[in-house]
Write an enzyme that holds these catalytic residues in place. Sequence first.
Site, PDB file in Angstrom:
ATOM      1  N   ASN A  93       0.861  -1.203  -0.030  1.00 27.07           N
ATOM      2  CA  ASN A  93      -0.053  -0.190   0.067  1.00 27.07           C
ATOM      3  C   ASN A  93       0.990   1.269   0.021  1.00 27.07           C
ATOM      4  O   ASN A  93       2.078   1.132   0.042  1.00 27.07           O
ATOM      5  CB  ASN A  93      -1.143   0.162   1.167  1.00 27.07           C
ATOM      6  CG  ASN A  93      -2.281   0.632   0.855  1.00 27.07           C
ATOM      7  OD1 ASN A  93      -2.338   1.630   0.192  1.00 27.07           O
ATOM      8  ND2 ASN A  93      -3.402   0.036   1.198  1.00 27.07           N
ATOM      9  N   HIS A 123      24.124   2.242  12.130  1.00 25.37           N
ATOM     10  CA  HIS A 123      25.061   3.539  12.366  1.00 25.37           C
ATOM     11  C   HIS A 123      25.937   2.977  13.562  1.00 25.37           C
ATOM     12  O   HIS A 123      25.256   2.369  14.448  1.00 25.37           O
ATOM     13  CB  HIS A 123      24.934   5.039  12.433  1.00 25.37           C
ATOM     14  CG  HIS A 123      23.886   5.406  11.177  1.00 25.37           C
ATOM     15  ND1 HIS A 123      24.601   5.744  10.193  1.00 25.37           N
ATOM     16  CD2 HIS A 123      22.596   5.276  10.959  1.00 25.37           C
ATOM     17  CE1 HIS A 123      23.366   6.182   9.036  1.00 25.37           C
ATOM     18  NE2 HIS A 123      22.291   5.834   9.595  1.00 25.37           N
ATOM     19  N   GLY A 150      -0.321  -1.352   8.958  1.00 22.81           N
ATOM     20  CA  GLY A 150      -0.085  -0.029   8.477  1.00 22.81           C
ATOM     21  C   GLY A 150       1.049   0.693   9.770  1.00 22.81           C
ATOM     22  O   GLY A 150       0.769   0.411  10.755  1.00 22.81           O
ATOM     23  N   THR A 173      12.082  -5.378  16.002  1.00 26.17           N
ATOM     24  CA  THR A 173      13.526  -5.075  16.411  1.00 26.17           C
ATOM     25  C   THR A 173      14.376  -6.571  16.413  1.00 26.17           C
ATOM     26  O   THR A 173      15.528  -6.432  16.118  1.00 26.17           O
ATOM     27  CB  THR A 173      13.640  -4.668  17.848  1.00 26.17           C
ATOM     28  OG1 THR A 173      13.034  -5.500  18.883  1.00 26.17           O
ATOM     29  CG2 THR A 173      13.118  -3.299  17.827  1.00 26.17           C
ATOM     30  N   LYS A 174      13.438  -7.756  16.399  1.00 26.47           N
ATOM     31  CA  LYS A 174      14.119  -9.070  16.397  1.00 26.47           C
ATOM     32  C   LYS A 174      13.344  -9.947  15.454  1.00 26.47           C
ATOM     33  O   LYS A 174      12.060  -9.722  15.475  1.00 26.47           O
ATOM     34  CB  LYS A 174      14.086  -9.761  17.785  1.00 26.47           C
ATOM     35  CG  LYS A 174      14.914  -8.887  18.923  1.00 26.47           C
ATOM     36  CD  LYS A 174      14.864  -9.623  20.167  1.00 26.47           C
ATOM     37  CE  LYS A 174      15.945  -8.798  20.942  1.00 26.47           C
ATOM     38  NZ  LYS A 174      15.589  -9.286  22.459  1.00 26.47           N
ATOM     39  N   ARG A 188       6.499  -8.332  19.958  1.00 26.22           N
ATOM     40  CA  ARG A 188       6.541  -9.637  20.519  1.00 26.22           C
ATOM     41  C   ARG A 188       5.393 -10.668  20.068  1.00 26.22           C
ATOM     42  O   ARG A 188       4.093 -10.049  20.010  1.00 26.22           O
ATOM     43  CB  ARG A 188       6.411  -9.640  22.099  1.00 26.22           C
ATOM     44  CG  ARG A 188       7.628  -8.928  22.818  1.00 26.22           C
ATOM     45  CD  ARG A 188       7.629  -9.092  24.202  1.00 26.22           C
ATOM     46  NE  ARG A 188       8.556  -8.592  24.805  1.00 26.22           N
ATOM     47  CZ  ARG A 188       9.073  -7.187  25.211  1.00 26.22           C
ATOM     48  NH1 ARG A 188       8.062  -6.434  25.007  1.00 26.22           N
ATOM     49  NH2 ARG A 188      10.154  -6.826  25.670  1.00 26.22           N
TER      50      ARG A 188
END
Length: 193
Positions: A93, A123, A150, A173-174, A188
């Site tokens: 989308n 970074h 979304g 993040t994982k 999670r």
Amino acid sequence: MPMDYFANDPRTHLERMLAGDLYIADDPEIARRQQQAVRLAARYQAAYAEDAGAARPLLAELLGSLGDEAHVRPPLYVDYGSNITIGARTFVNYHLTALDVAAITIGEDCQIGPNVQLLTPTHPLEPQPRRDRLEAARPITIGDNVWIGGGAIVLPGVTIGDNSVIGAGAVVTKDVPANVVALGNPARPVRNL
């Protein structure tokens, strides 16, 4: 005296980037490739407004690979485009931001909601190398039949397994295993499918 991070490395910054190593993005070839992607994305958006089907060759030129019947609603924001693979029948989308310094692989039959961000760049945490503009990247892999709600954000190095659902606004993040619903920040798994 500024530190020479690449004193014993004869490669160009583009070569370092493609190898997944630290590099500095002010390389002229990197800048040329980024500008080419910006131009193609703008042309795709303009052509899509007139005829979505006729615009598809521009999208295919922008991306590394575009599967049959895959559909991407513009605007689409990329670093290079050439490091992005979108599988067959996947729907993306509006307002996907896909920073493809490293590979971004999206499987078949996926649904990507509006304003999703797939971010491969990283970074250094240390202040001076970050001030010196060093960066690197880690690939993102999205399995088949994944639905990303979304506004979700997927961070560098993440793999999302087949058939999983990522809730709207989640920050992934994982890695997320196959066949789960994952929600929240950080995301999670909250249930199996």
